[in-house]
Design an enzyme around this catalytic site. Structure first.
Site, mmCIF file in Angstrom:
data_model
loop_
_atom_site.group_PDB
_atom_site.id
_atom_site.type_symbol
_atom_site.label_atom_id
_atom_site.label_comp_id
_atom_site.label_asym_id
_atom_site.label_seq_id
_atom_site.Cartn_x
_atom_site.Cartn_y
_atom_site.Cartn_z
ATOM 1 N N ILE A 136 -22.479 64.707 -42.210
ATOM 2 C CA ILE A 136 -23.759 64.233 -42.729
ATOM 3 C C ILE A 136 -23.408 63.035 -43.594
ATOM 4 C CG2 ILE A 136 -25.823 64.787 -44.068
ATOM 5 C CD1 ILE A 136 -25.357 67.732 -43.368
ATOM 6 N N LYS B 152 -22.784 71.927 -46.074
ATOM 7 C CA LYS B 152 -22.366 70.529 -46.190
ATOM 8 C C LYS B 152 -21.408 70.456 -47.363
ATOM 9 C CE LYS B 152 -23.865 65.821 -47.288
ATOM 10 N NZ LYS B 152 -24.985 64.934 -47.670
ATOM 11 N N THR C 124 -30.084 63.263 -50.988
ATOM 12 C CA THR C 124 -29.601 62.444 -52.101
ATOM 13 C C THR C 124 -29.690 60.962 -51.759
ATOM 14 O OG1 THR C 124 -28.047 64.183 -52.733
ATOM 15 C CG2 THR C 124 -27.647 61.986 -53.621
ATOM 16 N N THR C 125 -29.208 60.600 -50.572
ATOM 17 C CA THR C 125 -29.210 59.205 -50.148
ATOM 18 C C THR C 125 -30.627 58.684 -49.944
ATOM 19 O OG1 THR C 125 -27.103 59.624 -49.056
ATOM 20 C CG2 THR C 125 -28.236 57.594 -48.454
ATOM 21 N N TYR D 220 -25.835 72.906 -49.477
ATOM 22 C CA TYR D 220 -25.248 71.613 -49.866
ATOM 23 C C TYR D 220 -24.433 71.813 -51.136
ATOM 24 C CZ TYR D 220 -25.143 66.533 -50.801
ATOM 25 O OH TYR D 220 -24.754 65.240 -51.037
ATOM 26 N N ARG E 138 -22.697 66.175 -58.400
ATOM 27 C CA ARG E 138 -24.079 65.873 -58.752
ATOM 28 C C ARG E 138 -24.805 67.068 -59.365
ATOM 29 N NH1 ARG E 138 -26.351 61.110 -56.931
ATOM 30 N NH2 ARG E 138 -25.070 59.881 -55.501
ATOM 31 N N TYR F 101 -28.717 70.760 -62.994
ATOM 32 C CA TYR F 101 -29.161 70.696 -64.385
ATOM 33 C C TYR F 101 -29.278 72.069 -65.032
ATOM 34 C CZ TYR F 101 -31.430 69.098 -68.632
ATOM 35 O OH TYR F 101 -31.718 68.846 -69.948
#
Length: 323
Positions: free
Chosen positions: A205, A165, A48-49, A137, A142, A111
């Site tokens: 993380i 995570k 993501t980052t 994750y 998100r 989504y």
């Protein structure tokens, strides 16, 4: 507890871009070397980052290759990101394995909003497609959906799925999973790293670790040694830096703004639809940074922010795709 093949201080690496939005590969190398030299023993690329949503698959694979070349034996390299299309994610992680990745991190399908059965099938099929160890994750903020407790228990039976995570913030659930599985847990919330470690998490993380990996190394080493006082000191010192990085704009945006201001990357550019901080947002970030003291290895006296360089976002020459 499962042996840890991922490391403990994992940096959710930003992907440095030039002002035109293309990947700055020299800066990628420098940043990876910097964070590894200062205590990171794991690198998560194109998560993501790392702006995975706007990276192409060839860029994602090259990030693995570059990270492996720079980190060598000093740190594990984890392919982040994934896809909300199972077939695409399977293909991406196969290529990541071929490129030398040490592990993969699979985000909950976003989504589509599948059922828990669909999420479990997605995870299992991707884990079947690679021999690499897998981190799940869990980030409902998100992805739109959590990985429910029962789904985590079922996923934990897959031999390649070794870790989670956690960006959900449900500490009671973390304890339940640690009690009932052999999964490793990684804190995915910079503000909660020490609380997660205190109840048994294996590591972190982190986004803020791009800016300051050394205090996270200090925290991990202190917790491993049973030295809660030292861990608490760095946790408290990091608090305004975490707030600066994670509160006012997306973490990627703030992190690049700070890294650029410190002269550690050549441009703070992000790819659209992300944009750099507006003046009011930049001012808030700078106000938080003014409160930072005592963070191991971080010298903010050299911070020279450039709001003009950070303004707007870029359209790359070749766009990423979710298929």
């Amino acid at each position: 507890m499962t042996d840890n093949p991922f490391g403990q201080v994992l940096v959710a690496l930003v992907t440095p871009f030039r002002a035109d939005g293309e990947v700055d590969w020299d800066d990628v190398e420098r940043l990876i070397d910097d964070v590894v030299t200062n205590g990171a023993d794991g690198i998560v690329v194109s998560g993501t980052t790392g702006e995975t949503s706007t990276l192409t698959d060839p860029e994602k694979i090259r990030l693995v290759e570059v990270a492996k070349a720079v980190a060598g034996d000093r740190a594990k390299v984890i392919q982040g990101g994934g896809s909300n299309e199972t077939a695409h994610a399977m293909d991406l992680y196969k290529h990541a394995e071929d490129a030398g990745a040490d592990g993969v991190m699979i985000v909950t399908p976003y989504y589509n909003k599948p059922t828990q059965s669909g999420i479990l099938t997605h995870f299992r099929m991707i884990a079947d497609a690679t021999d690499l160890p897998v981190i799940l994750y869990d980030i409902p903020g998100r992805s739109g959906i959590p990985i429910q407790f029962e789904t985590i228990l079922r996923a934990a039976k897959h031999p390649n799925i070794l870790a989670v995570k956690d960006a959900k913030g449900d500490f009671a659930e973390v304890s339940r999973v640690l009690n009932q599985t052999d999964l490793l847990y990684f804190s995915g919330d910079d503000a909660n790293v020490l609380p997660h470690l205190a109840i048994g998490a294996s590591g972190l993380i982190g986004v803020t670790a791009n800016v300051a990996p050394r205090p996270y190394r200090t925290i991990i080493d202190a917790v491993n040694a049973g030295d809660l006082h030292t861990a608490q000191e760095q946790h408290k010192a990091l608090e305004p830096l975490v707030r600066a990085t994670m509160t006012h704009v997306p973490g990627t945006v703030a992190t690049k703004y700070i890294l650029h201001g410190l002269g550690r990357i050549g441009s703070p550019r992000v790819r659209l639809p992300l944009v750099g901080p507006e003046d009011t947002e930049a001012a808030l970030i700078e106000d938080e940074l003014a409160l930072v003291t005592g963070v191991d290895g971080l010298d903010l006296s050299r911070f020279r922010p450039d709001r003009n360089a950070a303004a707007g976002g870029a359209l790359p020459k070749v766009h990423g795709t979710t298929r």
